[in-house]
Write a protein that holds these residues in place. Sequence first.
Motif, PDB file in Angstrom:
ATOM      1  N   LEU A   1      52.822  43.836  43.039  1.00  0.00           N
ATOM      2  CA  LEU A   1      51.964  42.524  43.000  1.00  0.00           C
ATOM      3  C   LEU A   1      50.638  43.323  42.792  1.00  0.00           C
ATOM      4  O   LEU A   1      49.843  42.730  41.989  1.00  0.00           O
ATOM      5  CB  LEU A   1      52.172  42.487  44.421  1.00  0.00           C
ATOM      6  N   GLY A   2      50.322  44.729  43.690  1.00  0.00           N
ATOM      7  CA  GLY A   2      49.367  46.047  43.484  1.00  0.00           C
ATOM      8  C   GLY A   2      48.944  45.950  41.936  1.00  0.00           C
ATOM      9  O   GLY A   2      47.830  45.234  41.196  1.00  0.00           O
ATOM     10  N   ALA A   3      49.593  46.202  40.674  1.00  0.00           N
ATOM     11  CA  ALA A   3      49.742  46.675  40.118  1.00  0.00           C
ATOM     12  C   ALA A   3      49.099  45.326  39.299  1.00  0.00           C
ATOM     13  O   ALA A   3      48.450  45.220  38.354  1.00  0.00           O
ATOM     14  CB  ALA A   3      51.060  46.927  39.098  1.00  0.00           C
ATOM     15  N   ALA A   4      49.701  44.120  38.681  1.00  0.00           N
ATOM     16  CA  ALA A   4      49.764  43.167  38.538  1.00  0.00           C
ATOM     17  C   ALA A   4      48.249  42.327  39.127  1.00  0.00           C
ATOM     18  O   ALA A   4      47.524  41.781  38.260  1.00  0.00           O
ATOM     19  CB  ALA A   4      50.174  42.003  38.691  1.00  0.00           C
ATOM     20  N   MET A   5      47.797  42.515  39.878  1.00  0.00           N
ATOM     21  CA  MET A   5      46.260  41.697  40.584  1.00  0.00           C
ATOM     22  C   MET A   5      44.881  42.907  39.520  1.00  0.00           C
ATOM     23  O   MET A   5      44.277  42.744  39.170  1.00  0.00           O
ATOM     24  CB  MET A   5      46.512  42.175  41.920  1.00  0.00           C
ATOM     25  N   ALA A   6      45.299  44.295  39.712  1.00  0.00           N
ATOM     26  CA  ALA A   6      44.568  45.039  39.153  1.00  0.00           C
ATOM     27  C   ALA A   6      44.517  44.920  37.928  1.00  0.00           C
ATOM     28  O   ALA A   6      43.560  44.242  37.204  1.00  0.00           O
ATOM     29  CB  ALA A   6      45.351  46.351  39.571  1.00  0.00           C
ATOM     30  N   GLY A   7      45.764  44.794  36.718  1.00  0.00           N
ATOM     31  CA  GLY A   7      45.532  44.392  35.971  1.00  0.00           C
ATOM     32  C   GLY A   7      44.613  42.573  35.544  1.00  0.00           C
ATOM     33  O   GLY A   7      44.183  42.808  34.517  1.00  0.00           O
ATOM     34  N   VAL A   8      44.681  42.367  36.530  1.00  0.00           N
ATOM     35  CA  VAL A   8      44.692  40.950  36.164  1.00  0.00           C
ATOM     36  C   VAL A   8      42.907  40.947  36.077  1.00  0.00           C
ATOM     37  O   VAL A   8      42.161  40.308  35.345  1.00  0.00           O
ATOM     38  CB  VAL A   8      44.838  39.816  37.660  1.00  0.00           C
ATOM     39  N   ALA A   9      42.646  41.639  37.677  1.00  0.00           N
ATOM     40  CA  ALA A   9      40.581  41.970  37.171  1.00  0.00           C
ATOM     41  C   ALA A   9      40.515  42.880  36.406  1.00  0.00           C
ATOM     42  O   ALA A   9      39.453  42.475  36.354  1.00  0.00           O
ATOM     43  CB  ALA A   9      40.909  42.779  38.696  1.00  0.00           C
ATOM     44  N   ALA A  10      41.568  43.662  35.971  1.00  0.00           N
ATOM     45  CA  ALA A  10      40.619  44.242  34.356  1.00  0.00           C
ATOM     46  C   ALA A  10      40.731  43.898  33.412  1.00  0.00           C
ATOM     47  O   ALA A  10      39.327  43.500  32.488  1.00  0.00           O
ATOM     48  CB  ALA A  10      41.528  46.339  34.462  1.00  0.00           C
ATOM     49  N   TRP A  11      41.757  42.756  33.233  1.00  0.00           N
ATOM     50  CA  TRP A  11      41.482  42.587  31.669  1.00  0.00           C
ATOM     51  C   TRP A  11      41.665  40.884  32.120  1.00  0.00           C
ATOM     52  O   TRP A  11      41.953  39.933  30.795  1.00  0.00           O
ATOM     53  CB  TRP A  11      42.811  42.648  31.041  1.00  0.00           C
ATOM     54  N   GLY A  12      41.440  40.107  33.025  1.00  0.00           N
ATOM     55  CA  GLY A  12      41.359  38.762  33.155  1.00  0.00           C
ATOM     56  C   GLY A  12      42.774  38.142  32.853  1.00  0.00           C
ATOM     57  O   GLY A  12      43.440  38.570  33.101  1.00  0.00           O
TER      58      GLY A  12
END
Length: 160
Positions: free
Chosen positions: A115-126
């Motif tokens: 979940l944290g990795a997915a949220m970081a990806g969303v934050a980084a790449w929109g």
Amino acid sequence: GQVGCVDTVGSARGLERLHRKRTAELLGSEAIIAGWMAGEVEAGETMALWRELVAGPLAMVVNVVGADVVPVGGGLSKAPGLVGYLDEAVRVRILRKTRGPLLVPAECGADAGLLGAAMAGVAAWGGGLRSASIRRKGWPRRSRAGRTGSSCARHWRSGG
């Protein structure tokens, strides 16, 4: 855990190794914790040493990053009273005072890292948290008011 890594002592296996080094007794972490809770001297001494070894590095990290909350996961976090026992030792070592607990049992379950990795990806790449795979897992949970019900998602969204 690597040499010098807090996890080599702070994890369940680390607790077992620490107890074995101290007593030459081969016990699982559950048995050590049960002995500590029952007032057994050897288990209590192992737990006191474990707390000293883990609390110092955790307090240093809290002092450096200024965390308001530190979710504690893994098997040991499920042991009754253990997170609170460690929290007491960490809070006396940090540079500021806190009203409530600093260390809390993690609420995100086994998928917390994912979940944290997915949220970081969303934050980084929109993008948004509307993908079908995340919805299937039930993340993020929504309350009636439309706010995120998961404390880990709420903490992430608040910038913490």
